[in-house]
Design a protein around this motif. Structure first.
Motif, short mmCIF file in Angstrom:
data_model
loop_
_atom_site.label_atom_id
_atom_site.label_comp_id
_atom_site.label_asym_id
_atom_site.label_seq_id
_atom_site.Cartn_x
_atom_site.Cartn_y
_atom_site.Cartn_z
N UNK A 412 -58.92 -6.12 41.66
CA UNK A 412 -59.13 -6.19 43.10
C UNK A 412 -58.48 -7.41 43.71
N UNK A 413 -59.27 -8.13 44.50
CA UNK A 413 -58.73 -9.31 45.18
C UNK A 413 -58.46 -10.47 44.22
N UNK A 414 -58.90 -10.36 42.98
CA UNK A 414 -58.63 -11.41 41.99
C UNK A 414 -57.21 -11.29 41.44
N UNK A 415 -56.59 -10.14 41.63
CA UNK A 415 -55.22 -9.94 41.15
C UNK A 415 -54.26 -10.83 41.92
N UNK A 416 -53.32 -11.43 41.19
CA UNK A 416 -52.30 -12.25 41.83
C UNK A 416 -50.90 -11.80 41.42
N UNK A 417 -50.00 -11.86 42.36
CA UNK A 417 -48.59 -11.56 42.11
C UNK A 417 -47.82 -12.89 42.02
N UNK A 418 -46.58 -12.80 41.53
CA UNK A 418 -45.80 -14.03 41.38
C UNK A 418 -44.55 -14.00 42.28
N UNK A 419 -43.67 -14.93 42.03
CA UNK A 419 -42.49 -15.12 42.86
C UNK A 419 -41.60 -13.88 42.93
N UNK A 420 -41.60 -13.08 41.86
CA UNK A 420 -40.72 -11.90 41.86
C UNK A 420 -41.08 -10.94 42.99
N UNK A 421 -42.36 -10.82 43.33
CA UNK A 421 -42.76 -9.96 44.44
C UNK A 421 -42.32 -10.57 45.77
N UNK A 422 -42.53 -11.86 45.92
CA UNK A 422 -42.17 -12.50 47.20
C UNK A 422 -40.65 -12.39 47.44
N UNK A 423 -39.87 -12.52 46.38
CA UNK A 423 -38.42 -12.43 46.53
C UNK A 423 -37.96 -11.01 46.83
N UNK A 424 -38.77 -10.03 46.46
CA UNK A 424 -38.39 -8.63 46.71
C UNK A 424 -38.63 -8.21 48.17
N UNK A 425 -39.39 -9.00 48.89
CA UNK A 425 -39.67 -8.68 50.29
C UNK A 425 -38.42 -8.98 51.13
N UNK A 426 -37.85 -8.00 51.80
CA UNK A 426 -36.59 -8.22 52.52
C UNK A 426 -36.78 -9.10 53.76
N UNK A 427 -35.75 -9.88 54.05
CA UNK A 427 -35.74 -10.65 55.29
C UNK A 427 -35.49 -9.72 56.47
N UNK A 428 -35.96 -10.13 57.64
CA UNK A 428 -35.72 -9.34 58.84
C UNK A 428 -34.26 -9.47 59.26
N UNK A 429 -33.65 -8.34 59.55
CA UNK A 429 -32.26 -8.32 60.03
C UNK A 429 -32.17 -7.30 61.15
N UNK A 430 -32.42 -7.75 62.35
CA UNK A 430 -32.39 -6.84 63.49
C UNK A 430 -30.98 -6.55 63.94
N UNK A 431 -30.85 -5.51 64.73
CA UNK A 431 -29.54 -5.13 65.28
C UNK A 431 -29.66 -5.03 66.80
N UNK A 432 -28.52 -5.24 67.47
CA UNK A 432 -28.48 -5.18 68.93
C UNK A 432 -28.29 -3.73 69.39
N UNK A 433 -28.67 -3.45 70.64
CA UNK A 433 -28.33 -2.12 71.20
C UNK A 433 -26.83 -1.91 71.16
N UNK A 434 -26.41 -0.71 70.83
CA UNK A 434 -24.98 -0.41 70.78
C UNK A 434 -24.41 -0.34 72.20
N UNK A 435 -23.09 -0.41 72.27
CA UNK A 435 -22.44 -0.34 73.58
C UNK A 435 -22.74 0.99 74.27
N UNK A 436 -22.77 2.06 73.50
CA UNK A 436 -23.07 3.37 74.09
C UNK A 436 -24.49 3.40 74.64
N UNK A 437 -25.44 2.76 73.95
CA UNK A 437 -26.82 2.69 74.45
C UNK A 437 -26.88 1.89 75.75
N UNK A 438 -26.14 0.79 75.81
CA UNK A 438 -26.13 -0.05 77.01
C UNK A 438 -25.54 0.72 78.19
N UNK A 439 -24.41 1.40 77.95
CA UNK A 439 -23.77 2.14 79.03
C UNK A 439 -24.66 3.29 79.51
N UNK A 440 -25.36 3.93 78.58
CA UNK A 440 -26.28 5.00 78.96
C UNK A 440 -27.45 4.45 79.77
#
Length: 473
Positions: A412-440
């Motif tokens: 349960x809550x006693x379980x602990x994960x290590x660095x390998x799990x934290x490194x597997x979490x992806x960083x946020x990489x957002x994208x901007x609206x495309x030009x076609x979206x802006x023009x629309x």
């Protein structure tokens, strides 16, 4: 003859001390605003890069921890700074730049640049775009108000007609001279502050936006210039032309955008942030943890897990049930977040629609809206960031809950994960609206700008022809 008239008009403007003085003032203002804007986005980029590095370093070095504890420890998603924000900051300084991605709740964006200012500026942002839209149009009014009215007073209209210049040639020559000179001036005004972006190695990604910005500003400024030209031809005296053009500028560039903004807020008041948090607590938290909705939500998610692993029951899988309950709450609450934040976005979109409708009365307001859209500093860009950050939050919380569910066993809550799990979490990489979206998104404003240019040009040509036909009376 028309070419001669055009050269004559441009030569007169070039020798005009008023033109040279206004051009010099505009150039100085734009250079100052460009340097300030470029320094601001470089500072923003440096701050964001440092924050992202610190956030990731702290995250991966948190040591042994329960995945759910890590979900509350959480991470941040930071909004990137579009290079064209140096030209037109739009809503950028007033919208949240960071999104805290923690378990059990969807937070509003935070860290607004405007909140960090020690002294509030008298204008929203003294940017290159604002200078062109407001100071630039005032300069056009000052330069063009006497184009026809002044010639009428000096008697030069009669002299030109007496020299054999036809009505059509004089009308076309005057109109084309204004179109050409204002068009070239518009391009110069836009390209000057965009020079740092054009010299950047990554310019290819923004070149279409830059080209469209130049075109849109030419259309918007030309539309206003044609209105002033038409006014100059309609009235009898220069002083009347100046006062009329000044009133037109005051309404279109300053008063109407302010009135439209206040009207949008009056018709569609903002949802109180504390009220939003209270609604989340009463609808997404309390009913699940203290009410009678937990059982049905858990049963629904449990059925999904059993089906995914082709099991007869959850017990035979040997998975941690506490983690199942945690993810069941996420699935339950996400629907509430979608509804509540959908209402918030709906209010902001309704406010934005008021400004869209209001742009029918001012080409400058339409220009302002399209400009911030192409610069990536408008409501569309901010909502895109917030929505992408929320989707990323749901992804990483689900990854953490699933790791606990699959690996905790009876710990349960006693379980602990290590660095390998934290490194597997992806960083946020957002994208901007495309030009076609802006023009629309800004199709109506773009269409209105064209209508303004066509209508103002027709008004100018008709008024000029009428003034010429009258022989300068």
């Amino acid at each position: 003859m028309i070419a001669t008239l055009i050269r004559k008009e441009i030569a007169v403007a070039r020798r005009d001390n008023v033109f040279l003085s206004l051009a010099s003032v505009l150039a100085v203002l734009l250079i100052a605003a460009t340097l300030d804007g470029w320094n601001r986005i470089q500072a923003d980029d440096a701050a964001r890069a440092a924050a992202e590095e610190t956030d990731r370093t702290v995250w991966v070095n948190q040591g042994a921890n329960n995945p759910h504890g890590a979900a509350h420890f959480a991470r941040y998603a930071f909004r990137s700074t579009p290079p064209l924000a140096a030209f037109d900051p739009g809503l950028f300084d007033y919208a949240g730049a960071a999104f805290w991605m923690e378990a059990h709740t969807q937070n509003p964006t935070t860290l607004r640049r405007a909140e960090d200012a020690a002294v509030q500026a008298p204008f929203p942002s003294l940017s290159s775009a604002w200078i062109i839209q407001v100071v630039g149009t005032l300069a056009l009014a000052a330069l063009l108000y006497s184009t026809i009215a002044g010639e009428r007073e000096r008697g030069t209209l009669k002299a030109l007609l007496g020299a054999g210049v036809s009505t059509s040639e004089l009308t076309v020559g005057k109109t084309l001279a204004v179109l050409l000179s204002v068009g070239l001036l518009s391009l110069a005004l836009v390209l000057l502050p965009l020079a740092p972006v054009l010299l950047n190695n990554a310019v290819t990604a923004f070149l279409p936006n830059i080209l469209l910005l130049g075109l849109v500003y030419c259309v918007g400024l030309l539309a206003f210039a044609m209105l002033v030209l038409g006014i100059s031809a309609r009235v009898q005296r220069s002083v009347q032309a100046f006062s009329t053009a000044a009133i037109l500028w005051l309404f279109m560039a300053l008063l109407w955008p302010i009135v439209a903004g206040q009207l949008a807020l009056s018709l569609y008041p903002d949802i109180d942030e504390q009220q939003l948090k209270d609604d989340i607590q009463t609808r997404a938290q309390t009913p699940f943890w203290e009410g009678d909705l937990q059982e049905s939500a858990v049963a629904s998610f449990e059925a999904q897990v059993i089906a995914e692993f082709s099991a007869d029951s959850f017990g035979e899988l040997g998975f941690d049930r506490e983690a199942l309950v945690l993810q069941a709450h996420e699935e339950f609450a996400n629907q509430i977040y979608d509804e509540l934040y959908g209402q918030l976005n709906g209010v902001h979109s309704a406010q934005d629609r008021v400004l869209r409708y209001a742009s029918a009365l001012s080409p400058i307001l339409a220009l302002q809206r399209v400009s911030s859209g192409l610069a990536g500093t408008d409501l569309l860009a901010q909502q895109t960031f917030a929505q992408q950050a929320e989707l990323h939050r749901r992804k990483i919380i689900k990854m953490l809950n699933w790791d606990m569910m699959l690996n905790a066993g009876e710990s349960g809550y006693s379980y602990t994960a290590d660095r390998s799990l934290w490194e597997s979490i992806p960083d946020f990489a957002g994208s901007k609206p495309t030009l076609s979206q802006i023009l629309s998104y800004y199709a109506i404003e773009l269409f209105r700008l064209l209508l303004w240019l066509l209508g103002a040009s027709a008004f100018a040509i008709r008024s000029t022809r009428s003034a010429v036909t009258g022989g300068g009376k």
